[in-house]
Design an enzyme around this catalytic site. Structure first.
Site, PDB file in Angstrom:
ATOM      1  N   TRP A  65       0.877  -1.136  -0.103  1.00 17.23           N
ATOM      2  CA  TRP A  65      -0.171  -0.071   0.152  1.00 17.23           C
ATOM      3  C   TRP A  65       0.967   1.297   0.017  1.00 17.23           C
ATOM      4  O   TRP A  65       1.783   1.270   0.853  1.00 17.23           O
ATOM      5  CB  TRP A  65      -1.081   0.071   1.291  1.00 17.23           C
ATOM      6  CG  TRP A  65      -1.916   1.005   1.501  1.00 17.23           C
ATOM      7  CD1 TRP A  65      -2.558   1.695   0.386  1.00 17.23           C
ATOM      8  CD2 TRP A  65      -2.000   2.032   2.636  1.00 17.23           C
ATOM      9  NE1 TRP A  65      -3.282   2.794   0.937  1.00 17.23           N
ATOM     10  CE2 TRP A  65      -2.981   2.931   2.345  1.00 17.23           C
ATOM     11  CE3 TRP A  65      -1.412   1.883   3.903  1.00 17.23           C
ATOM     12  CZ2 TRP A  65      -3.310   3.837   3.164  1.00 17.23           C
ATOM     13  CZ3 TRP A  65      -2.004   2.855   4.669  1.00 17.23           C
ATOM     14  CH2 TRP A  65      -2.998   3.619   4.540  1.00 17.23           C
ATOM     15  N   LYS A  85     -13.931  -0.683   5.168  1.00 20.29           N
ATOM     16  CA  LYS A  85     -14.566  -1.349   4.031  1.00 20.29           C
ATOM     17  C   LYS A  85     -15.710  -2.402   4.387  1.00 20.29           C
ATOM     18  O   LYS A  85     -16.685  -2.553   3.857  1.00 20.29           O
ATOM     19  CB  LYS A  85     -13.471  -2.262   3.290  1.00 20.29           C
ATOM     20  CG  LYS A  85     -11.962  -1.808   3.456  1.00 20.29           C
ATOM     21  CD  LYS A  85     -11.573  -0.679   2.497  1.00 20.29           C
ATOM     22  CE  LYS A  85     -10.167  -0.143   2.625  1.00 20.29           C
ATOM     23  NZ  LYS A  85      -9.961   0.780   1.734  1.00 20.29           N
ATOM     24  N   ASP A 136      -1.360  -5.924   8.497  1.00 17.58           N
ATOM     25  CA  ASP A 136      -2.203  -4.950   8.250  1.00 17.58           C
ATOM     26  C   ASP A 136      -3.507  -5.317   7.718  1.00 17.58           C
ATOM     27  O   ASP A 136      -3.525  -6.072   6.472  1.00 17.58           O
ATOM     28  CB  ASP A 136      -1.601  -3.980   7.319  1.00 17.58           C
ATOM     29  CG  ASP A 136      -2.627  -2.890   6.908  1.00 17.58           C
ATOM     30  OD1 ASP A 136      -3.602  -2.738   7.725  1.00 17.58           O
ATOM     31  OD2 ASP A 136      -2.281  -1.905   6.190  1.00 17.58           O
TER      32      ASP A 136
HETATM   33  C1  LMR Z   1      -6.709   2.102  -0.702  1.00 15.05           C
HETATM   34  O1  LMR Z   1      -5.481   1.492  -0.873  1.00 15.05           O
HETATM   35  O2  LMR Z   1      -7.242   2.734  -2.036  1.00 15.05           O
HETATM   36  C2  LMR Z   1      -7.429   2.434   0.327  1.00 15.05           C
HETATM   37  O3  LMR Z   1      -6.853   1.812   1.515  1.00 15.05           O
HETATM   38  C3  LMR Z   1      -7.535   3.879   0.378  1.00 15.05           C
HETATM   39  C4  LMR Z   1      -6.217   4.863   0.918  1.00 15.05           C
HETATM   40  O4  LMR Z   1      -6.486   5.337   2.075  1.00 15.05           O
HETATM   41  O5  LMR Z   1      -5.357   4.409   0.202  1.00 15.05           O
END
Ligand code: LMR
Length: 396
Positions: free
Chosen positions: A128, A243, A208
């Site tokens: 992420w 989510k 996570d």
């Molecule tokens: C994403 O990966 O799109 C979500 O977790 C929202 C974000 O805050 O990035």
């Protein structure tokens, strides 16, 4: 004053979301940010959550929550993450309510940094977009382990080789389900081997878990976390209810710290110190909703069914996208679409294709090539397919 500030570099996900919102075209499609939309293209208000809201609305004055959050929420979340009863868990798991999953990661990072003068974390490549920044801001040195093989599978050999060379005490960031951004998850057998290596090297897992219930189901998706606990290994878990409760703006998350022989009161005390100096206490409304749903037998069952509905819809979208694209690209290997799990699919789209998707077709995809499957529905799937084909999309 403030003359030497660096230029703002937009976050690739949130910046794209802003651009999508500013786009005046009516036939635009948001496959960027990880937000689940239903078949009508709307962010759902879950019936279980609506019922919970009716129960709590206006009944309580809005005073500060305790620094560590609502007790009922903390117990319910701990049970959801670890499986089992609070009475069995509370000796070895400390759970606090946090401002979203991001807040949990940051509080966890600060807690770990406070116990280590040279904190190090190894995270998947890719991961992420915000992970690296969160841990660096807390003083961590960040390294990466390879995550995907060139043919789009989990790179177990690469991950194990990296783990085996890490210094003892290194934190290892893991996505227990629905890996963001790839949608590729290790099998149980691979999880077992990862946990073996983590234990052998005395590494510290930090899970996570932002998508529990979106891959195979609530219990299956927490398997790696529960297996870690079953083996009596210490770990941290950041969990989010954005989510799976469709409560994005309420910022409902939790940080759990599991360790056999944990000095619960001391750990909780240090977490409270960090929360107090960060945001003092978490927001109330979202946690009250989640706690009300989880603690009520009927609402809990209703929520599980609604969550299953979201999961099955995403599987259906994957199958439909696969079928439509196969018709257009009969020679392409599109099996990644149905193999990957959760909201995201890692497409292999090039930067030029992503740009063309947006400028010419109004289809928004994150620069990594991550597609949010949950933004697709029966009324936009043909547009998405045509756009992908028109841009010359050639999957790996
Ligand atoms: C994403 O990966 O799109 C979500 O977790 C929202 C974000 O805050 O990035």
């Amino acid at each position: 004053m403030f003359k030497n500030l660096p230029d703002y570099v937009e976050d690739p996900i949130l910046g794209l979301f802003d651009a999508y919102r500013a786009d005046v075209r009516t036939r635009k499609v948001n496959l960027g940010i990880g937000i689940y939309c239903d078949e009508d293209g709307r962010v759902p208000v879950l019936a279980s959550v609506r019922a919970a809201r009716e129960r709590i609305d206006g009944t309580e004055p809005c005073i500060y929550l305790p620094t560590e959050g609502l007790p009922g929420y903390r117990n319910a979340v701990r049970e959801l993450v670890f499986g089992g009863a609070t009475t069995d868990l509370q000796e070895r798991v400390v759970t606090i309510q946090t401002a979203g999953g991001t807040g949990a990661l940051r509080i966890g990072a600060e807690f770990l940094a406070s116990t280590n003068t040279k904190p190090q974390i190894c995270m998947p490549d890719p991961t992420w977009v915000n992970h690296q920044a969160i841990f660096q801001a807390a003083g961590f040195e960040v390294s990466h382990y390879p995550y995907c093989t060139p043919d789009g599978r989990f790179d177990i050999d690469g991950a194990l080789a990296t783990f085996k060379a890490l210094p003892a005490g290194t934190v290892v960031l893991l996505h227990p389900c629905c890996h963001n951004p790839t949608g590729i998850d290790p099998s149980r057998e691979e999880w077992g081997r990862l946990l073996d290596a983590i234990a052998q090297r005395a590494l510290l897992p930090f899970f996570d878990m932002a998508y529990q219930g979106f891959a195979e189901g609530l219990d299956d998706d927490a398997w790696a976390v529960r297996e870690c606990a079953r083996r009596e290994m210490p770990c941290l878990v950041a969990s989010s209810y954005s989510k799976n409760f469709s409560l994005y703006g309420e910022r409902v998350g939790a940080l759990s710290i599991h360790a056999p022989g944990l000095e619960v009161a001391k750990v909780l005390g240090q977490l409270k110190v960090i929360v107090r100096r960060s945001y003092s206490c978490p927001p109330a409304q979202g946690a009250m909703l989640v706690a009300t749903v989880l603690q009520d037998v009927q609402l809990h069952a209703q929520w599980r069914a609604e969550l299953d509905g979201m999961r099955l819809r995403m599987l259906g979208v994957r199958a439909s996208l696969h079928a439509l694209l196969t018709r257009e690209l009969p020679d392409a290997d599109l099996s990644f679409l149905t193999r990957q799990r959760g909201m995201f699919s890692y497409s292999g789209l090039s930067g030029a294709q992503i740009e063309r998707l947006r400028s010419r077709h109004g289809v928004y995809v994150v620069s990594s090539g991550r597609i949010c499957i949950a933004g697709i529905n029966a009324s936009n799937i043909a547009q998405v397919c045509e756009a992908l084909v028109e841009t010359g999309f050639k999957p790996r």
